[in-house]
Design a protein around this motif. Structure first.
Motif, PDB file in Angstrom:
ATOM      1  N   LYS A 374      -0.260 -12.954   6.086  1.00 56.29           N
ATOM      2  CA  LYS A 374       0.642 -11.293   5.671  1.00 56.29           C
ATOM      3  C   LYS A 374      -0.370 -11.472   4.633  1.00 56.29           C
ATOM      4  O   LYS A 374       1.494 -10.333   3.849  1.00 56.29           O
ATOM      5  N   TYR A 376      -1.295  -8.405   4.058  1.00 59.85           N
ATOM      6  CA  TYR A 376      -1.459  -7.003   5.248  1.00 59.85           C
ATOM      7  C   TYR A 376      -2.003  -5.829   4.163  1.00 59.85           C
ATOM      8  O   TYR A 376      -3.228  -5.235   4.582  1.00 59.85           O
ATOM      9  N   ASN A 407       1.785  -3.085   9.124  1.00 63.03           N
ATOM     10  CA  ASN A 407       3.071  -4.255   8.807  1.00 63.03           C
ATOM     11  C   ASN A 407       3.149  -3.889   7.338  1.00 63.03           C
ATOM     12  O   ASN A 407       4.251  -4.779   7.065  1.00 63.03           O
TER      13      ASN A 407
END
Length: 437
Positions: A374, A376, A407
């Motif tokens: 995550k 991003y 995201n």
């Protein structure tokens, strides 16, 4: 020999021979040959044959002086005059062998065997080896079969090697097997190991899988300290697509002796394919320390990702990328220093293409890892770099850049990247779905 040679010899010929022997003992073979040749010429002018023992003696002196053709001619005439002269046949055989007249040598050894009162088996064996040297394998087999027929209990173990050679040369490996098995069992030292390997190869080559496996199990049980038998077991199981026992055998082998680079790679691959990623990673890392190859970096990363070790996987991705960058810079310097060697430059260009491909592959992997954890924005930066490089990864890089930007909340960058992805056949549908949101 003396009894045969002196048969029907005249007193004058005996005196002549003793005179020749005396000269030869004083290292005057030339003088000895001269009186014998003069005697022979005198006999021939009268239409008479020279006694075989005189011809035999002349042959011996020529042989000592390394006049092989002259020696062979004398021995040949001796056996024509006296066919039962065993010693002359044997010397003719040996001389012909030295002259590379192998078939004639083999024929003469057989005559020496047949005329010899003792019928010595080694003379038949010598005829066999002479025929083998001539590649007359059928004659060699016929000669060896006489050994089995008349001297079965006197055949030496080493002689069996020639029989194996004959059968293999005649493309009759099945007939060679019993003799290989005997040699593998009865030989010793390095010779024994060599015959064990040869026998095993024949079992495998003849697709006698049950025999091969039984023999491998025998070898690993009786000689467990020998790595080569465990390696043999590895290759056997791999050929049968039996990866679990192959892994077991290779693991045992690794405890007995250091593995080669390819064997370590195989050990790692087997662990990975059988669902033991931690052990696979261990072996891949050991290899990576020795050789910083992109392929190994990819293997390590793949293994670590399966273990959910994303941070460590990211570290190896960075190491691989850094290594390729340094390597590329080094090649650039070489190109500057050596512009004239076209062939080398062509090779270097091919290498550069491969390195660029590996570099972009690793960047893609790095981006995917960042996306998985995550991060991003960082992932987007990596994917953008690959996408703009216009490689085979570009389509997926634009798509992943779109996902990453989406995201991270950068809808403008996301739309731009996804629209770029639409132009690639593989990524078109995924990009269309993403653009609906």
């Amino acid at each position: 020999m003396a009894e045969q040679g002196y048969r029907d010899i005249s007193l004058a010929e005996q005196i002549l021979l003793h005179k020749a022997y005396g000269l030869a003992e004083k290292e005057n073979r030339a003088g000895a040959l001269k009186i014998l040749e003069e005697f022979k010429e005198n006999k021939e002018t009268k239409g008479k044959k020279t006694h075989a023992l005189i011809l035999f003696t002349m042959g011996n002196y020529h042989l000592t002086d390394k006049q092989l053709k002259k020696a062979a001619a004398c021995y040949k005439e001796a056996v024509v005059n006296t066919p039962e002269f065993e010693a002359a046949w044997l010397n003719l055989a040996q001389t012909n062998y030295q002259l590379n007249r192998y078939v004639k040598a083999g024929d003469a050894f057989i005559k020496g065997y047949e005329y010899g009162e003792a019928h010595k088996p080694e003379h038949l064996y010598y005829s066999t080896t002479a025929y083998i040297s001539a590649k007359e394998y059928k004659k060699a087999l016929k000669s060896f079969n006489r050994l089995f027929l008349y001297h079965a209990t006197e055949i030496k173990l080493s002689w069996q090697e020639s029989l194996v050679h004959i059968y293999l040369s005649l493309e009759q490996p099945e007939k060679a097997l019993p003799h290989m098995e005997l040699l593998a069992e009865k030989s010793s030292g390095k010779t024994k190991i060599q015959w064990q390997k040869t026998l095993l190869y024949q079992y495998i080559n003849l697709e006698m899988n049950e025999k091969a496996l039984d023999y491998l199990n025998f070898l690993t049980t009786h000689y467990p300290e020998e790595p080569q038998w465990w390696k043999g077991l590895v290759h056997f199981y791999l050929a049968q697509n039996q990866y679990e026992p192959a892994l077991t055998a290779l693991t045992i082998c690794s405890f007995l002796a250091p593995l080669s680079e390819n064997e370590k790679k195989l050990l790692a691959d087997l662990n990975l394919s059988l669902g033991i990623p931690a052990r696979a990673a261990k072996y891949y890392k050991e290899l990576f320390k020795q050789k910083h190859s992109p392929a190994l970096a990819k293997n390590i990363i793949h293994t670590l990702r399966r273990m959910n070790s994303y941070e460590e996987a990211l570290d190896f991705a960075n190491q691989g990328i850094e290594y390729l960058k340094i390597s590329s810079d080094h090649n650039d310097l070489n190109h500057l220093n050596d512009k004239d060697n076209d062939k080398d430059n062509d090779k270097d260009k091919d290498k550069d293409k491969d390195k660029n491909k590996d570099l972009n592959d690793l960047k893609m992997i790095k981006g995917e890892i960042l996306f998985s954890i995550k991060k991003y924005k960082k992932a987007a930066a990596v994917f953008e770099n690959v996408a703009n490089a216009a490689t085979k990864n570009s389509g997926r890089a634009w798509l992943m850049l779109g996902y990453s930007a989406m995201n991270s909340g950068d809808r403008k960058q996301a739309r731009h990247a996804l629209e770029k992805a639409l132009t690639f056949k593989k990524e078109k549908k995924a990009a269309e779905r993403a653009l609906r949101f």
